[in-house]
Scaffold this active site. Structure first.
Site, PDB file in Angstrom:
ATOM      1  N   HIS A  83       0.819  -1.211   0.000  1.00  0.00           N
ATOM      2  CA  HIS A  83       0.000   0.000   0.000  1.00  0.00           C
ATOM      3  C   HIS A  83       0.850   1.257   0.000  1.00  0.00           C
ATOM      4  O   HIS A  83       2.055   1.214   0.219  1.00  0.00           O
ATOM      5  CB  HIS A  83      -0.967   0.002   1.194  1.00  0.00           C
ATOM      6  CG  HIS A  83      -0.311   0.019   2.546  1.00  0.00           C
ATOM      7  ND1 HIS A  83       0.196   1.161   3.115  1.00  0.00           N
ATOM      8  CD2 HIS A  83      -0.103  -0.974   3.433  1.00  0.00           C
ATOM      9  CE1 HIS A  83       0.695   0.875   4.313  1.00  0.00           C
ATOM     10  NE2 HIS A  83       0.530  -0.434   4.518  1.00  0.00           N
ATOM     11  N   CYS A 105       3.290  -4.878   6.520  1.00  0.00           N
ATOM     12  CA  CYS A 105       2.920  -4.485   5.159  1.00  0.00           C
ATOM     13  C   CYS A 105       4.134  -3.950   4.406  1.00  0.00           C
ATOM     14  O   CYS A 105       5.155  -3.633   4.985  1.00  0.00           O
ATOM     15  CB  CYS A 105       1.837  -3.407   5.195  1.00  0.00           C
ATOM     16  SG  CYS A 105       0.269  -3.989   5.838  1.00  0.00           S
TER      17      CYS A 105
END
Length: 72
Positions: free
Chosen positions: A29, A45
């Site tokens: 992301h 992440c």
């Protein structure tokens, strides 16, 4: 624990889009904290510049395999 939804806007920590990579809770992301890119600063992440994740998002299809290689 991650929330079920994160509203859009400048405070959204995921940037303009997120790509779920098959393992619950792990994403590729963007970010509203660009200084954190490339650092161990999140929950596992992979953070990219917002422009880069937007380009990647437009090019990958749902179900595309992802291989993560730990190489700082």
């Amino acid at each position: 624990d991650l929330p079920n939804a994160i509203p859009p806007g400048p405070e959204n920590p995921l940037g303009p889009c997120a790509i779920y990579i098959g393992k619950r809770g792990y994403l590729i992301h963007g970010t509203n904290q660009p200084e954190s890119i490339g650092k161990f600063a999140g929950s596992g992440c992979i953070r990219l510049n917002n422009e880069d994740v937007s380009e990647l998002f437009s090019q990958v299809k749902n179900g595309t395999p992802v291989k993560i290689i730990h190489q700082p």
